[in-house]
Design an enzyme around this catalytic site. Sequence first.
Site, PDB file in Angstrom:
ATOM      1  N   LYS A 129     -42.095 -11.605  -7.950  1.00 37.74           N
ATOM      2  CA  LYS A 129     -40.971 -11.994  -7.103  1.00 37.74           C
ATOM      3  C   LYS A 129     -40.008 -10.818  -7.056  1.00 37.74           C
ATOM      4  O   LYS A 129     -39.987 -10.000  -7.976  1.00 37.74           O
ATOM      5  CB  LYS A 129     -40.265 -13.225  -7.686  1.00 37.74           C
ATOM      6  CG  LYS A 129     -39.410 -13.965  -6.691  1.00 37.74           C
ATOM      7  CD  LYS A 129     -40.199 -14.948  -5.847  1.00 37.74           C
ATOM      8  CE  LYS A 129     -39.345 -15.555  -4.745  1.00 37.74           C
ATOM      9  NZ  LYS A 129     -40.043 -16.616  -4.000  1.00 37.74           N
ATOM     10  N   ASP A 169     -38.396 -15.086   1.500  1.00 34.17           N
ATOM     11  CA  ASP A 169     -37.820 -16.191   0.717  1.00 34.17           C
ATOM     12  C   ASP A 169     -36.424 -16.382   1.305  1.00 34.17           C
ATOM     13  O   ASP A 169     -36.189 -15.986   2.462  1.00 34.17           O
ATOM     14  CB  ASP A 169     -37.781 -15.837  -0.790  1.00 34.17           C
ATOM     15  CG  ASP A 169     -37.399 -17.038  -1.674  1.00 34.17           C
ATOM     16  OD1 ASP A 169     -38.249 -17.904  -1.879  1.00 34.17           O
ATOM     17  OD2 ASP A 169     -36.242 -17.115  -2.126  1.00 34.17           O
TER      18      ASP A 169
END
Length: 448
Positions: A129, A169
Amino acid sequence: MPLLDEKLEEFYHEVVQRNQGEPEFHQAVLEVLGSLGPVLAKHPELREHKVIERICEPERQIIFRVPWQDDSGTVQINRGFRVEFNSALGPYKGGLRFRSSVNLSVIKFLGFEQTFKNALTGMPIGGGKGGSDFDPKSRSDAEVMRFCQSFMTELYRHLGEYTDVPAGDIGVGQREIGYLFGQYKRITNRYESGALTGKGLDWGGALVRTEATGYGLVFFVREMLKARGQSFEGKKCVVSGAGNVSIYTIEKVQQLGGKVVACSDSSGYIYDEQGIDLNCVKEIKEVKRARIAEYAKANPRCRYVAGGSIWDVPCDVALPCATQNEITGHDAQKLVKNGCTVVGEGANMPTMPEGIRVFQEAGVAFGPGKAANAGGVATSALEMQQNASRDAWTFEYTEQRLDDIMTSIHKRCYETAEEYGTPGNYVNGANISGFFKVARAMMALGLI
Ligand code: NAP
């Protein structure tokens, strides 16, 4: 706090000591450890290989300076992150988040969760991430482009279709992916489509990727309802947020006969008894990039509540799709009291531990994000497959693949929860099944 055996509790305290000032990461680790006691009892080799200790330590953490100039010529400095958590199953895969609240703790919790989520999809992808404390919301297109170019000028050296493949995201949609991919292509002199997902359809993107997380969530919740002999037909639903995940969650709920009566953004929520007019939300959020309060101006029958809690709205099904820790223990109690029987997490870790406990004790079917929102990353992996084979699949075919993947994730979680003596506990089902798949691969690959 979930009950841990002595060794796991000792280890959890080590994690807290070793990663000080990272509460979101601690929370994510604790939530997984809470399910692992019975797995360790059944498989002592996991302790011997120190798999849990290894799995909680990211393989690599990259933090870098992102300098850029705003429209007035003023120099701005942001901080960039990429945490490459685990590559036992495939290249690191996971989104980039651009929001002022981003810090190492948030990125580590997301990367940790991502590792198990990706394992649950059954696709060959590891977990990672990244992101930055940059907020595109208040910025012009030109500023967003300059920021993305500077961010990628450092990040590109860590990426590649066999190495690390980011996606979007919060705060990173197709516009940002376009600028990031453009800069990656320019620096590497390679049209390496598989190095980023969430691309536009004209330049290597895949149909259904935009809809995937929301649609996938609804397919997962449809299976949860089915396991209780129910369906979405006639169910009153509340969906928090009004971003990518929320919009396509609302769309699929409506297609399956449910009624979504409320959605929100970080300023407040709207309540529309007759059911949300999704075209209006899309126009406000996807075209005008405006506030959800605009909805009430366009639809006078609807109520806008500034700053209130959307979880005050009574519903049968609650679908948190905004951000982490948005459902407190108190919110969960209100939802239960108002008749909510099913909760599916579209966002990552939106329910606080106390909220999960309240739901489970009340017999609410609770689908954790790492299983319920895995449709986004699964479809990213389908985008990588299409890029690798220079192919483009139809919408119907891709949506069917997504549906099959979500149905099998549900089955895996449901059956694993039963196997470990906690029927209906999707948290245990997801944690155990995701963990075990990564753990087996790590042991097979040796001490690396
Ligand atoms: P997004 O398009 O940026 O939308 C986020 C939405 O949540 C916006 O409406 C935002 O409102 C709202 N929001 C953010 N913080 C909030 C807060 N503190 N209180 C209330 N509302 C808040 O992001 P997204 O891609 O939909 O992601 C939403 C969640 O899903 C995140 O947890 C993300 O990690 C997770 N997720 C996303 C994907 C994906 O494919 N996109 C996949 C898996 C999981 P404002 O506009 O006011 O900020």
